[in-house]
Enzyme design. Structure first.
Site, PDB file in Angstrom:
ATOM      1  N   HIS A  46       0.847  -1.198   0.000  1.00  0.00           N
ATOM      2  CA  HIS A  46       0.000   0.000   0.000  1.00  0.00           C
ATOM      3  C   HIS A  46       0.876   1.240   0.000  1.00  0.00           C
ATOM      4  O   HIS A  46       1.813   1.340   0.784  1.00  0.00           O
ATOM      5  CB  HIS A  46      -0.910   0.029   1.229  1.00  0.00           C
ATOM      6  CG  HIS A  46      -1.717   1.282   1.291  1.00  0.00           C
ATOM      7  ND1 HIS A  46      -2.898   1.434   0.600  1.00  0.00           N
ATOM      8  CD2 HIS A  46      -1.494   2.465   1.916  1.00  0.00           C
ATOM      9  CE1 HIS A  46      -3.375   2.660   0.819  1.00  0.00           C
ATOM     10  NE2 HIS A  46      -2.538   3.310   1.615  1.00  0.00           N
ATOM     11  N   ASP A 105     -15.610   2.793   6.903  1.00  0.00           N
ATOM     12  CA  ASP A 105     -14.559   3.641   6.336  1.00  0.00           C
ATOM     13  C   ASP A 105     -15.040   4.373   5.099  1.00  0.00           C
ATOM     14  O   ASP A 105     -14.744   5.548   4.908  1.00  0.00           O
ATOM     15  CB  ASP A 105     -13.323   2.802   5.976  1.00  0.00           C
ATOM     16  CG  ASP A 105     -12.302   3.649   5.242  1.00  0.00           C
ATOM     17  OD1 ASP A 105     -11.756   4.569   5.871  1.00  0.00           O
ATOM     18  OD2 ASP A 105     -12.082   3.436   4.030  1.00  0.00           O
ATOM     19  N   ARG A 112     -14.592  12.944   5.431  1.00  0.00           N
ATOM     20  CA  ARG A 112     -13.277  13.547   5.702  1.00  0.00           C
ATOM     21  C   ARG A 112     -12.834  14.397   4.525  1.00  0.00           C
ATOM     22  O   ARG A 112     -12.273  15.484   4.690  1.00  0.00           O
ATOM     23  CB  ARG A 112     -12.227  12.454   5.964  1.00  0.00           C
ATOM     24  CG  ARG A 112     -12.354  11.848   7.352  1.00  0.00           C
ATOM     25  CD  ARG A 112     -11.498  10.598   7.465  1.00  0.00           C
ATOM     26  NE  ARG A 112     -10.085  10.870   7.249  1.00  0.00           N
ATOM     27  CZ  ARG A 112      -9.191   9.968   6.876  1.00  0.00           C
ATOM     28  NH1 ARG A 112      -9.561   8.721   6.648  1.00  0.00           N
ATOM     29  NH2 ARG A 112      -7.931  10.299   6.709  1.00  0.00           N
ATOM     30  N   SER A 117      -8.214   4.016   8.403  1.00  0.00           N
ATOM     31  CA  SER A 117      -8.810   3.916   7.077  1.00  0.00           C
ATOM     32  C   SER A 117      -8.037   2.921   6.212  1.00  0.00           C
ATOM     33  O   SER A 117      -8.612   2.028   5.589  1.00  0.00           O
ATOM     34  CB  SER A 117      -8.827   5.299   6.421  1.00  0.00           C
ATOM     35  OG  SER A 117      -9.273   5.198   5.082  1.00  0.00           O
ATOM     36  N   LYS A 173      -9.289  -1.410   5.551  1.00  0.00           N
ATOM     37  CA  LYS A 173      -9.475  -1.954   4.203  1.00  0.00           C
ATOM     38  C   LYS A 173      -8.462  -3.062   3.917  1.00  0.00           C
ATOM     39  O   LYS A 173      -8.810  -4.127   3.418  1.00  0.00           O
ATOM     40  CB  LYS A 173      -9.330  -0.837   3.160  1.00  0.00           C
ATOM     41  CG  LYS A 173     -10.550   0.044   3.049  1.00  0.00           C
ATOM     42  CD  LYS A 173     -10.353   1.168   2.051  1.00  0.00           C
ATOM     43  CE  LYS A 173      -9.351   2.163   2.564  1.00  0.00           C
ATOM     44  NZ  LYS A 173      -9.471   3.507   1.947  1.00  0.00           N
TER      45      LYS A 173
END
Lengths: 434, 434
Positions: free
Chosen positions: A82, A161, A168, A183, A187
């Protein structure tokens, strides 16, 4: 329990219990807590933060608000990467097939472009036909068959989320560490990977501006992941100038294809293969990141990564002939060569302004409804430290209309600095945290 | 202009321009800015504050979001009082007729009870028939005829404040100075008064807990009022114990009637007459507050204040016979005498817990939908500094059912401390700011 008291507790710097966080999140999903209460809470978290225990509880409650994909039937290690987001940051498109070609399963659920930073899903969709929507069963089957799969977030994964993220984005509460961490991890831990490598960007083009905050983010992503039983490594990488030479959706896909076919784009390859090395280490396929980096490089050099990429594109209904047809240079109607007005060395190629320029060109969205133009973007002929002579091209801008180029030029101008002397280069790999 | 950028600017400690504040408020009224964006903004203001210029701009924009009542046809000085809210704080019911009987016009738009503090409208409505809703024309006529008028906020006055206040109440963003000031003054400056006296409460029963903040509030209420061309004085008064001896809606109205008929409730009379003195000074009817205090005291002693009160009640459709019928002691079904378990001096009679106890008894609302029981409340037989013997009654609790009394007792217990020695008393009038 009373939602106003919970907001007030956080506002006053208190530590929330697991029950209070659960009441907040489930109350929101059930409609008992209003969105205007959640956003006041989010702003309070922005100012007061959350400690490790609160962050872990928030993550776990958001994770458990939806489905958690069970990949246990797939025999082999599942590792994902990620990135916190950057400009020209395209490694996912290389890493997934590269690792798959080395026998590591890569279950990858990605996002879209956000602000000045690009998104993997938009890049994949620049390949005609490429399908990023799948149900869980097809996701598993594809992963099992190909070794990697790249899709978008389903509504069933971390729905809390999804709802909170939308708020947000429109209330200036994106850049808060506990909110970012919960967040990302709610996920990522839902997609079924056993190990995670985080590419945490530092520099003007990163989403988080503060360098110390980025380091803290990297540490917490790793420590919180471990609490969930997930192996994790974070690599802190430079995002003061774009990664690689191409920015834009198809342009980035094209650069990945070129790299997988043997083109040496030094900074992109370096960051990519260090991340790949970390993934191989976590998968037990290398004894350390250095060895992993070498193994990863071989998978590119011998063409197996590229072949795996073509296989993935085909399975996900992408047009393979579009990729192979190198005679058809895919460029939009208008282009502009941005040339140097003096001789010297490139001392700055500010990633943020280049990112904004590429959004202006059509490669990103200003509002959620904007349509992306896949072919638009920027090709850099020079990078920081390069010598440039008067009149020499620094970069070329591409867009579907002239207005977009005029707007983008302003940001490109702001991005570039040329000095008389070559400045010492920033480190590309700043730190590794495990 | 972009609402997310405005929120972010305040979040990062920036100073908002008049245009930005206007965009925010009008955008909200027009539906372009969402309530979940306003609440994130309010929380950012809670943390970052606003400077004088921002506060003035916010006040003026909220003031101009609705009607501003023009009282120029009424010949005479119009002066009003506003209290920041406390427990047993009932001076409005005395001040309005008292000042009117002295030839000062008092146009008073009041609010309802909030949290542990009571509200003037609820107290007025404890008189059967009393009508607090009027259109502007009737409001003016009543003021002209009687010399005072007491009503609730109309939807046409400061609608921006009305909408925003409702959000603040449910998002823990009530206790922020610029938000308090703009909310109070946008309403007060719309009602047509030329001069304002503020009773700023300090102590456990005040809405603002911090003493320094209360002083700052007093100063800013005066300085911002002056910017609007309104004369103003703030009186800082003690709210560590309830004001007077009765708490609850009818009980407080009853105590005001008793005081206007000559009963000497020392602390209530002192605070009331100092406020009245300040109002007379601003109205040009006294050379200083001390002289005003004496004049005010005479209007009570000679019965003119009480007669004016009866006149106002009658004109506003209240049942005057209910007030005059002192033989009918209006008390609810259940009561409980709270007695001392030891001998000593009352060293604490915490206003906050007494306020919460009175809400538990039915005198206040826990949610906006709760119905008030007008007769419930507390009568204090002792106040701080009083000697108490073992078994002697400190206070009596009144409610429509026994459960309410059981709940309230817990808070009363928490409120009271008895020591061996008499503690030196707090100053009742802490400071006067003009």
């Amino acid at each position: 329990m009373n939602i106003v008291e919970i907001i007030k507790k956080k506002r006053n710097g208190g530590k929330l219990t697991r029950r209070e966080i659960s009441y907040l999140i489930h109350g929101y999903l059930d409609g008992e807590v209003a969105d205007y209460q959640i956003t006041a809470f989010l702003m309070a978290v922005y100012f007061r933060g959350m400690d490790d225990e609160e962050t872990i509880n928030l993550t776990e409650i958001m994770l458990n608000s939806g489905d958690i994909i069970d990949l246990s039937r797939i025999k082999g290690v599942k590792v994902d990467k990620h990135s916190t987001g950057g400009v020209g940051d395209k490694t996912s498109l290389i890493l997934a097939p590269q690792l798959a070609s080395l026998g590591v399963f890569v279950p990858m659920i990605s996002g879209r472009g956000l602000g000045h930073t690009g998104g993997t899903l938009d890049k994949l969709e620049s390949i005609p036909g490429f399908r990023i929507n799948m149900d869980v069963e097809e996701y598993k089957k594809t992963l099992e068959k190909v070794g990697c799969v790249m899709i978008g977030q389903t509504t069933k994964i971390a729905p809390a989320d999804k709802k909170i993220y939308a708020l947000r984005d429109v209330t200036a509460t994106v850049d808060s560490l506990p909110l970012i961490i919960s967040s990302i991890l709610s996920k990522k831990h839902a997609e079924g990977a056993e190990a995670l490598v985080f590419d945490v960007k530092i520099g003007t083009g990163a989403n988080l501006q503060d360098e110390k905050e980025s380091e803290k983010l990297a540490k917490q992503l790793v420590s919180v992941s471990k609490k969930f039983g997930t192996k994790a490594i974070a690599v802190l990488t430079d995002m003061n100038q774009p990664l690689g030479n191409k920015i834009g959706n198809w342009l980035e896909t094209e650069e990945c294809i070129e790299v997988m076919k043997g083109k040496k784009v030094d900074d992109l390859l370096k960051v990519n293969n260090v991340l790949a090395g970390a993934m191989l280490l976590l998968a037990g396929k290398a004894k350390d990141i250095d060895e992993g980096e070498i193994i990863a490089g071989q998978a590119i050099d011998n063409g197996t990564a590229y072949n795996k990429f073509l296989e993935m594109v085909e399975v996900q209904d992408g047009d393979v002939s579009y990729i192979k047809d190198y005679k058809n240079l895919k460029r939009p109607a208008h282009s502009h060569k941005f040339v140097s007005e003096k001789e010297g060395y490139i001392t700055k190629l500010d990633a943020f302004n280049i990112g904004v320029a590429s959004v202006e060109l059509g490669a990103g969205r200003k509002t959620a409804e904007d349509k992306i133009d896949y072919l638009s973007g920027i090709i850099l002929s020079k990078k920081c430290g390069d010598k440039v002579s008067h009149g020499e091209v620094i970069c070329e801008l591409f867009a579907e209309n002239e207005d977009r180029i005029i707007n983008a030029k302003e940001y490109v101008k702001r991005a570039i600095e040329i000095g008389d002397e070559k400045k010492s280069q920033r480190k590309l790999i700043i730190d590794i945290i495990d």
